[in-house]
Design an enzyme around this catalytic site. Structure first.
Site, PDB file in Angstrom:
ATOM      1  N   GLU A  49     -24.890  10.743  16.934  1.00 27.83           N
ATOM      2  CA  GLU A  49     -25.540  11.388  15.791  1.00 27.83           C
ATOM      3  C   GLU A  49     -26.688  12.274  16.247  1.00 27.83           C
ATOM      4  O   GLU A  49     -27.365  11.982  17.243  1.00 27.83           O
ATOM      5  CB  GLU A  49     -26.080  10.362  14.775  1.00 27.83           C
ATOM      6  CG  GLU A  49     -25.039   9.757  13.864  1.00 27.83           C
ATOM      7  CD  GLU A  49     -24.577   8.389  14.302  1.00 27.83           C
ATOM      8  OE1 GLU A  49     -23.718   7.799  13.625  1.00 27.83           O
ATOM      9  OE2 GLU A  49     -25.063   7.916  15.348  1.00 27.83           O
ATOM     10  N   THR A  50     -26.891  13.333  15.494  1.00 25.19           N
ATOM     11  CA  THR A  50     -28.054  14.205  15.614  1.00 25.19           C
ATOM     12  C   THR A  50     -28.666  14.321  14.229  1.00 25.19           C
ATOM     13  O   THR A  50     -27.947  14.473  13.238  1.00 25.19           O
ATOM     14  CB  THR A  50     -27.653  15.600  16.131  1.00 25.19           C
ATOM     15  OG1 THR A  50     -27.059  15.464  17.424  1.00 25.19           O
ATOM     16  CG2 THR A  50     -28.851  16.528  16.214  1.00 25.19           C
TER      17      THR A  50
END
Length: 298
Positions: free
Chosen positions: A48-49
Site C-alpha cells: 500500500e501507498t
C-alpha cells in the site's frame, strides 16, 4: 521546478527496521488525481501507498487528516498497516498531534479513531485503530469447498465456519488446524486471484493457534493476489478481521480477549500485532519505525 512532497517509508508492526510491513506515505497529496495516485502506488510497488489530504468539508472539526489508500492495483476504502504507518509518519513530522492520546483519520470507509500511547519510562510509541464496523457473511458449502481447493488445506467448520468479513477491505477469513498448518499452507494464487476478482474480495486471511505458552497466540497469513500482493507481510485489516472471527466464533475465552498475532515469518519478517476484543470493539495496534525519509517528485 517540478512539484514534490515530503515522503516517508514506514515499517509497521515492528520496532526493528525491515522486519515489519512497509507503507509509503505521500504527505502532501492535494491536487493529485486518482490516476496519479495509482501510478505512484504502482511505482513504489509496496502493498500500500497512502496519500494525505485535507479533511473534507463533511468532516471538518471531526478528523485530523484525510487518507486515500492504494495498492499497486487499485484503491482500498480502508487498510490497517497503512493507517498506523501514516499516523506514525504524521506524528513524527509534527503535522498532527494526538489530543488526549487520540487521532481521527478520515478515509473512504469513514472516520477511524486511533489511540496513541507511549510505554512506561518513555518506551516505544504504540498506535492502535478501532476496526470499522464489520459486515460478516458466512460462506456456504460450495464456497468452502472452493476455498479449500484454493488453499490446498482443510479449514475448520462448525462455529468456526469461514466467513467474508467486510471492513472496507473484504477478507475471507478461515481458521486452519493450528499455527503450523498456516505456515505449511501453499495456495493456488492464480485461482485465488480469479476468484477474488470475480467476487470483488480483497483476498484471503488464514490463521491458526499456537500451543499455550508460545510467544504469540496465533499465526496469521494474508493473501491478496487480486490486488497485486501475493502475500502481505503483516496485515492490519486482515488481523482485525481475524479478531472479529475469533470474537464471533466464541474463541475469545480460549485465545484471550487481548492477544498477540505473529505474521510474516514466511517472508523473512517478524511482525507482531496486538489485538484487543474488549468492550465489543476490535482494536488492532503495534509499533512502527521510519526507514526512508525525503521527498518524492509529483
Amino acid at each position: 521546478m517540478s512539484r514534490s512532497s515530503p515522503f516517508k517509508q514506514v515499517d509497521v508492526f515492528t520496532s526493528v527496521p525491515f522486519k515489519g510491513n512497509p507503507v509509503a506515505v505521500v504527505m502532501e497529496a492535494e491536487g493529485l488525481t486518482a490516476e496519479q495516485m495509482l501510478a505512484i502506488a504502482n511505482w513504489t510497488n509496496l502493498s500500500e501507498t497512502t496519500f494525505v489530504l485535507p479533511v473534507s468539508q463533511a468532516h471538518r472539526g471531526q478528523a485530523d487528516y484525510r487518507l486515500r489508500i492504494f495498492t499497486p492495483g487499485g484503491e482500498l476504502p480502508f487498510a490497517g498497516h497503512p493507517t498506523i504507518g501514516t499516523a506514525h509518519a504524521l506524528l513524527e513530522a509534527g503535522v498532527v498531534s494526538a489530543r488526549d492520546g487520540a487521532l481521527v483519520q478520515e478515509c473512504e470507509a469513514g472516520l477511524v479513531r486511533l489511540q496513541v500511547s507511549v510505554g512506561e519510562s518513555g518506551g516505544a510509541q504504540r498506535i492502535a485503530f478501532e476496526l470499522p464496523q464489520p459486515v460478516v457473511t458466512p460462506l456456504d458449502d460450495a464456497a468452502i469447498a472452493e476455498l479449500e481447493a484454493v488453499l490446498g488445506a482443510p479449514v475448520r467448520r462448525g462455529e468456526a465456519v469461514p466467513r467474508l468479513i467486510d471492513v472496507g477491505a473484504r477478507w475471507i477469513v478461515a481458521q486452519l488446524a493450528d499455527a503450523q498448518a498456516v505456515l505449511d499452507c501453499r495456495p493456488d494464487f492464480n485461482r485465488m486471484k480469479l476468484r477474488d476478482m470475480r467476487d470483488h474480495n480483497t483476498g484471503v486471511t488464514v490463521f491458526g493457534a499456537y500451543p499455550a505458552g508460545a510467544a504469540a497466540g496465533i499465526e496469521v497469513r494474508s493473501f491478496a493476489p487480486a490486488h497485486g500482493v501475493v502475500e502481505d507481510p503483516v496485515c492490519g485489516s486482515g488481523n482485525g478481521c481475524v479478531g472479529v472471527f475469533i470474537r464471533d466464533s466464541g474463541q475469545a475465552a480460549t485465545l484471550g480477549p487481548d492477544y498477540v498475532a505473529a505474521q510474516g515469518s514466511m517472508l523473512g519478517r517478524a511482525g507482531r500485532v496486538s489485538v484487543s476484543l474488549q468492550g465489543g470493539q476490535v482494536r488492532v495496534g503495534g509499533q512502527a519505525v521510519t526507514c526512508v525519509e525525503g521527498r518524492i517528485a509529483l
